[in-house]
Design a protein around this motif. Structure first.
Motif, PDB file in Angstrom:
ATOM      1  N   THR A 111       0.746  -1.301  -0.039  1.00 10.38           N
ATOM      2  CA  THR A 111      -0.056  -0.022   0.079  1.00 10.38           C
ATOM      3  C   THR A 111       0.939   1.342  -0.009  1.00 10.38           C
ATOM      4  N   LEU A 112       1.988   0.869   0.843  1.00  7.76           N
ATOM      5  CA  LEU A 112       2.783   2.383   0.862  1.00  7.76           C
ATOM      6  C   LEU A 112       3.422   2.546  -0.593  1.00  7.76           C
ATOM      7  N   LYS A 113       3.717   1.596  -1.176  1.00  5.60           N
ATOM      8  CA  LYS A 113       4.773   1.586  -2.190  1.00  5.60           C
ATOM      9  C   LYS A 113       3.485   2.388  -3.256  1.00  5.60           C
ATOM     10  N   ILE A 114       2.525   1.729  -3.345  1.00  2.00           N
ATOM     11  CA  ILE A 114       1.465   2.506  -4.338  1.00  2.00           C
ATOM     12  C   ILE A 114       1.241   3.949  -4.146  1.00  2.00           C
ATOM     13  N   GLN A 115       0.956   4.214  -2.777  1.00  2.00           N
ATOM     14  CA  GLN A 115       0.636   5.606  -2.534  1.00  2.00           C
ATOM     15  C   GLN A 115       1.716   6.568  -2.413  1.00  2.00           C
ATOM     16  N   ALA A 116       3.106   6.209  -2.225  1.00  2.00           N
ATOM     17  CA  ALA A 116       4.231   6.823  -2.524  1.00  2.00           C
ATOM     18  C   ALA A 116       4.433   7.348  -3.944  1.00  2.00           C
ATOM     19  N   CYS A 117       4.215   6.170  -5.004  1.00  2.00           N
ATOM     20  CA  CYS A 117       4.211   6.337  -6.376  1.00  2.00           C
ATOM     21  C   CYS A 117       3.387   7.329  -6.908  1.00  2.00           C
ATOM     22  N   SER A 118       2.408   7.333  -6.131  1.00  2.00           N
ATOM     23  CA  SER A 118       1.062   8.540  -6.596  1.00  2.00           C
ATOM     24  C   SER A 118       1.782   9.858  -6.407  1.00  2.00           C
ATOM     25  N   LEU A 119       2.183   9.854  -5.005  1.00  2.00           N
ATOM     26  CA  LEU A 119       2.813  11.097  -4.531  1.00  2.00           C
ATOM     27  C   LEU A 119       4.098  11.607  -5.271  1.00  2.00           C
ATOM     28  N   GLY A 120       4.893  10.694  -5.512  1.00  2.00           N
ATOM     29  CA  GLY A 120       5.900  10.965  -6.415  1.00  2.00           C
ATOM     30  C   GLY A 120       5.760  11.505  -7.753  1.00  2.00           C
ATOM     31  N   LEU A 121       4.613  10.922  -8.333  1.00  2.00           N
ATOM     32  CA  LEU A 121       4.171  11.410  -9.691  1.00  2.00           C
ATOM     33  C   LEU A 121       3.879  13.017  -9.602  1.00  2.00           C
ATOM     34  N   LEU A 122       2.897  13.219  -8.622  1.00  2.00           N
ATOM     35  CA  LEU A 122       2.508  14.768  -8.159  1.00  2.00           C
ATOM     36  C   LEU A 122       3.649  15.632  -8.116  1.00  2.00           C
ATOM     37  N   TRP A 123       4.783  15.056  -7.418  1.00  2.00           N
ATOM     38  CA  TRP A 123       6.099  15.847  -7.233  1.00  2.00           C
ATOM     39  C   TRP A 123       6.526  16.202  -8.584  1.00  2.00           C
ATOM     40  N   VAL A 124       6.782  15.290  -9.283  1.00  2.00           N
ATOM     41  CA  VAL A 124       7.408  15.240 -10.678  1.00  2.00           C
ATOM     42  C   VAL A 124       6.690  16.105 -11.799  1.00  2.00           C
ATOM     43  N   PHE A 125       5.366  15.957 -11.592  1.00  2.00           N
ATOM     44  CA  PHE A 125       4.534  16.746 -12.483  1.00  2.00           C
ATOM     45  C   PHE A 125       4.702  18.301 -11.974  1.00  2.00           C
ATOM     46  N   GLY A 126       4.804  18.573 -10.807  1.00  2.00           N
ATOM     47  CA  GLY A 126       4.955  20.179 -10.276  1.00  2.00           C
ATOM     48  C   GLY A 126       6.115  20.509 -10.837  1.00  2.00           C
ATOM     49  N   LEU A 127       7.415  19.760 -11.123  1.00  2.00           N
ATOM     50  CA  LEU A 127       8.312  20.107 -11.612  1.00  2.00           C
ATOM     51  C   LEU A 127       8.490  20.845 -13.155  1.00  2.00           C
ATOM     52  N   THR A 128       7.239  20.344 -13.719  1.00  2.00           N
ATOM     53  CA  THR A 128       7.265  20.914 -15.223  1.00  2.00           C
ATOM     54  C   THR A 128       6.061  21.788 -15.366  1.00  2.00           C
ATOM     55  N   ILE A 129       6.225  22.674 -16.189  1.00  2.00           N
ATOM     56  CA  ILE A 129       4.971  23.405 -16.373  1.00  2.00           C
ATOM     57  C   ILE A 129       3.785  22.725 -17.188  1.00  2.00           C
ATOM     58  N   VAL A 130       4.367  21.633 -18.006  1.00  2.00           N
ATOM     59  CA  VAL A 130       3.498  20.858 -18.808  1.00  2.00           C
ATOM     60  C   VAL A 130       2.857  19.821 -18.099  1.00  2.00           C
ATOM     61  N   GLY A 131       3.372  19.505 -16.830  1.00  2.00           N
ATOM     62  CA  GLY A 131       2.519  18.525 -15.765  1.00  2.00           C
ATOM     63  C   GLY A 131       1.414  19.118 -15.212  1.00  2.00           C
ATOM     64  N   SER A 132       1.055  20.323 -15.268  1.00  2.00           N
ATOM     65  CA  SER A 132      -0.191  21.027 -14.777  1.00  2.00           C
ATOM     66  C   SER A 132      -1.445  20.428 -15.090  1.00  2.00           C
ATOM     67  N   PRO A 133      -1.797  19.852 -16.151  1.00  2.00           N
ATOM     68  CA  PRO A 133      -3.001  19.087 -16.586  1.00  2.00           C
ATOM     69  C   PRO A 133      -2.903  17.999 -15.982  1.00  2.00           C
ATOM     70  N   LEU A 134      -1.656  17.240 -15.786  1.00  2.00           N
ATOM     71  CA  LEU A 134      -1.707  15.830 -15.339  1.00  2.00           C
ATOM     72  C   LEU A 134      -1.735  15.889 -13.955  1.00  2.00           C
ATOM     73  N   ILE A 135      -1.633  17.010 -13.068  1.00  2.00           N
ATOM     74  CA  ILE A 135      -1.803  16.866 -11.677  1.00  2.00           C
ATOM     75  C   ILE A 135      -3.241  17.123 -11.621  1.00  2.00           C
ATOM     76  N   LEU A 136      -3.984  17.993 -12.293  1.00  2.00           N
ATOM     77  CA  LEU A 136      -5.547  17.883 -12.156  1.00  2.00           C
ATOM     78  C   LEU A 136      -6.062  16.652 -12.379  1.00  2.00           C
ATOM     79  N   ILE A 137      -5.579  15.905 -13.499  1.00  2.00           N
ATOM     80  CA  ILE A 137      -6.289  14.358 -13.814  1.00  2.00           C
ATOM     81  C   ILE A 137      -6.035  13.392 -12.535  1.00  2.00           C
ATOM     82  N   ALA A 138      -4.763  13.604 -12.144  1.00  2.00           N
ATOM     83  CA  ALA A 138      -4.384  12.649 -11.012  1.00  2.00           C
ATOM     84  C   ALA A 138      -5.099  12.929  -9.769  1.00  2.00           C
TER      85      ALA A 138
END
Length: 145
Positions: free
Chosen positions: A14-41
């Protein structure tokens, strides 16, 4: 002892799955292009939780509500604030990169530290999901029969 090792495996998974989701949000925030992906996630997570609770309540009425409170609510008391906060922070950081021209290294450190706070919430939520929710389910299932 066997039950303890199963609980640890469930917690790690469970921790692996949730941490990966959180990690994706972190990565999406590092890019301007990731903004729509943040909203989708964030929207997808909200849809999944809402669908789960709605399904349980619609199919089983009062019993479904009790199941949702025991099996879905405890961990989501940590997950929802963590992922909403992480989503807002990611969007803010992404838009800050768009507005400013200077090096964002100091802001990146603060951004990462705040994500560690959200990770602690996810850590607590995954513990609740692996240990508390199954115990609550075992307590209420005989009552619901």
């Amino acid at each position: 002892m066997r039950g303890a090792s199963l609980s640890i495996k469930a917690w790690v998974q469970t921790l692996k799955i949730q941490a990966c989701s959180l990690g994706l949000l972190w990565v999406f925030g590092l890019t301007i292009v990731g903004s729509p992906l943040i909203l989708i996630a964030v929207a997808a997570r909200g849809f999944i939780v809402g669908f789960t609770v709605g399904f349980l309540v619609q199919e089983e009425a009062g019993k479904g509500l009790i199941l949702a409170i025991a099996g879905v609510l405890p961990q989501n008391l940590c997950y929802i604030p963590a992922f909403l906060g992480a989503g807002v922070l990611s969007l803010y950081f992404s838009f800050t990169l768009l507005r400013t021209q200077d090096a964002p290294y100091r802001r990146l450190g603060v951004y990462t530290l705040l994500f560690l706070v959200f990770f602690l919430l996810v850590l607590i939520g995954s513990w609740l999901e692996a240990y508390l929710a199954p115990g609550l389910m075992r307590l209420i299932l005989p009552i619901l029969k």
